[in-house]
Design a protein around this motif. Structure first.
Motif, PDB file in Angstrom:
ATOM      1  N   LEU A 105       0.716  -1.072   0.192  1.00 12.68           N
ATOM      2  CA  LEU A 105      -0.293   0.039   0.469  1.00 12.68           C
ATOM      3  C   LEU A 105       0.936   1.440   0.017  1.00 12.68           C
ATOM      4  O   LEU A 105       0.382   1.710  -0.836  1.00 12.68           O
ATOM      5  CB  LEU A 105      -0.843  -0.119   0.497  1.00 12.68           C
ATOM      6  CG  LEU A 105      -1.343   1.224   1.696  1.00 12.68           C
ATOM      7  CD1 LEU A 105      -2.467   1.552  -0.022  1.00 12.68           C
ATOM      8  CD2 LEU A 105      -2.355   1.398   2.662  1.00 12.68           C
ATOM      9  N   VAL A 157      -6.136   1.749  -3.963  1.00  8.48           N
ATOM     10  CA  VAL A 157      -4.963   1.110  -2.751  1.00  8.48           C
ATOM     11  C   VAL A 157      -4.081   2.443  -2.606  1.00  8.48           C
ATOM     12  O   VAL A 157      -3.654   2.250  -1.887  1.00  8.48           O
ATOM     13  CB  VAL A 157      -4.703  -0.176  -3.472  1.00  8.48           C
ATOM     14  CG1 VAL A 157      -3.118  -0.514  -2.607  1.00  8.48           C
ATOM     15  CG2 VAL A 157      -5.894  -1.482  -3.639  1.00  8.48           C
ATOM     16  N   TYR A 172      -6.773  -1.643   1.357  1.00  5.06           N
ATOM     17  CA  TYR A 172      -5.465  -2.296   1.396  1.00  5.06           C
ATOM     18  C   TYR A 172      -5.568  -3.282   0.228  1.00  5.06           C
ATOM     19  O   TYR A 172      -6.203  -3.346  -0.912  1.00  5.06           O
ATOM     20  CB  TYR A 172      -5.031  -3.916   2.950  1.00  5.06           C
ATOM     21  CG  TYR A 172      -4.886  -2.319   3.675  1.00  5.06           C
ATOM     22  CD1 TYR A 172      -3.632  -2.610   4.388  1.00  5.06           C
ATOM     23  CD2 TYR A 172      -6.495  -2.129   5.015  1.00  5.06           C
ATOM     24  CE1 TYR A 172      -3.148  -1.404   5.195  1.00  5.06           C
ATOM     25  CE2 TYR A 172      -5.307  -1.223   5.757  1.00  5.06           C
ATOM     26  CZ  TYR A 172      -4.263  -0.749   5.902  1.00  5.06           C
ATOM     27  OH  TYR A 172      -3.663   0.080   7.273  1.00  5.06           O
ATOM     28  N   PRO A 173      -4.373  -3.893  -0.458  1.00  2.00           N
ATOM     29  CA  PRO A 173      -4.245  -4.889  -1.707  1.00  2.00           C
ATOM     30  C   PRO A 173      -4.986  -5.934  -1.553  1.00  2.00           C
ATOM     31  O   PRO A 173      -5.392  -6.313  -2.188  1.00  2.00           O
ATOM     32  CB  PRO A 173      -2.802  -5.075  -1.244  1.00  2.00           C
ATOM     33  CG  PRO A 173      -2.253  -3.953  -1.077  1.00  2.00           C
ATOM     34  CD  PRO A 173      -3.446  -3.195  -0.048  1.00  2.00           C
TER      35      PRO A 173
END
Length: 257
Positions: free
Chosen positions: A45, A181, A187-188
């Motif tokens: 991130l 992201v 978040y990923p």
């Protein structure tokens, strides 16, 4: 033997088991995302945020309805009106229903699953640049409802045309998902959860509910203009992330209270 609702009797328990398995997997993914959030999830991130967040045009393009949605919604419209294939249209209708269910449940999970706070709202994360301010009513970020919606629609396309569907999946990942992201909305792992959730719901519904929609199309065989109109309304709302429906739902809740 086929039951009156168009689903084989053997398929009913299989559908329930499959749905429970998919939902259970998503809950597991949320916990997994929470567990690794402090390791590579956060590092990736921050790398993406420092790499591209200063470029405002990335945010503007990622949230431009026409730019981000054109390949997906053009493909869906072309597939729907390509010919009168009842089998294909029934799969697409099942996929559209799956998209609605997946999106609604992803929003529900943001309200009820305490996975992790949106990076944008976490003062402990040293962001280089963040997205424009927003009136957040959901502090949890798993999964991304926008990414879920677009991944699900791209999966509908993939089931009908592998090459175009693959292009749309890549387009959604690059244009819709990754910028969320970059600008610290997610978040990923929120994006990965959205991909799994959207894809799984469409595959599930298209497998077990296609016959039901095929029978529905037979009932409307001489009134297909009604189905066409409903599909167009769905695509219009989906391109705008169902914002009108969300607003209407909030008004109804306020009136009921």
């Amino acid at each position: 033997m086929v039951s009156a609702d168009g689903i084989t009797k053997k398929a009913v328990p299989a559908l329930i088991i499959a749905a429970a398995a998919v939902f259970g997997f998503l809950i597991f993914s949320a916990r997994f995302s929470q567990a690794i959030g402090g390791i590579w999830d956060r590092d990736l991130l921050l790398w993406l945020n420092s790499f591209a967040a200063s470029h405002q045009y990335v945010w503007q393009l990622a949230n431009n309805s026409l730019f981000r949605g054109f390949p997906v919604f053009f493909s869906l419209g072309a597939l729907w009106f390509a010919d009168d294939s009842r089998e294909r249209r029934s799969r697409m209708l099942a996929g559209f229903l799956a998209t609605c269910v997946a999106t609604v449940l992803s929003v529900w999970m943001q309200f009820h699953l305490a996975t992790h706070t949106r990076p944008l709202l976490d003062p402990a994360i040293p962001l280089n640049f963040a997205a424009p301010s927003w009136d957040w009513d959901r502090r949890n970020s798993f999964p991304s409802d926008t990414s879920t919606l677009f991944f699900a629609l791209a999966t509908v396309i993939f089931l009908e045309n592998r090459l175009v569907g693959l292009f749309c999946l890549v387009w959604v990942a690059v244009v819709v998902a990754v910028p969320r992201v970059i600008f610290a909305w997610h978040y990923p792992t929120d994006i990965v959860g959205s991909l799994v959730w959207g894809l799984a719901c469409v595959l599930l519904f298209s497998t077990y509910l296609r016959t039901l929609f095929e029978r529905t199309l037979i009932l409307f065989e001489h009134r297909m203009y009604i189905v066409h109109a409903l599909v167009l309304m769905f695509l219009i709302e989906a391109s705008d992330l169902f914002l009108s429906l969300q607003s209407l739902g909030k008004i109804l809740v306020q009136l009921a209270g």
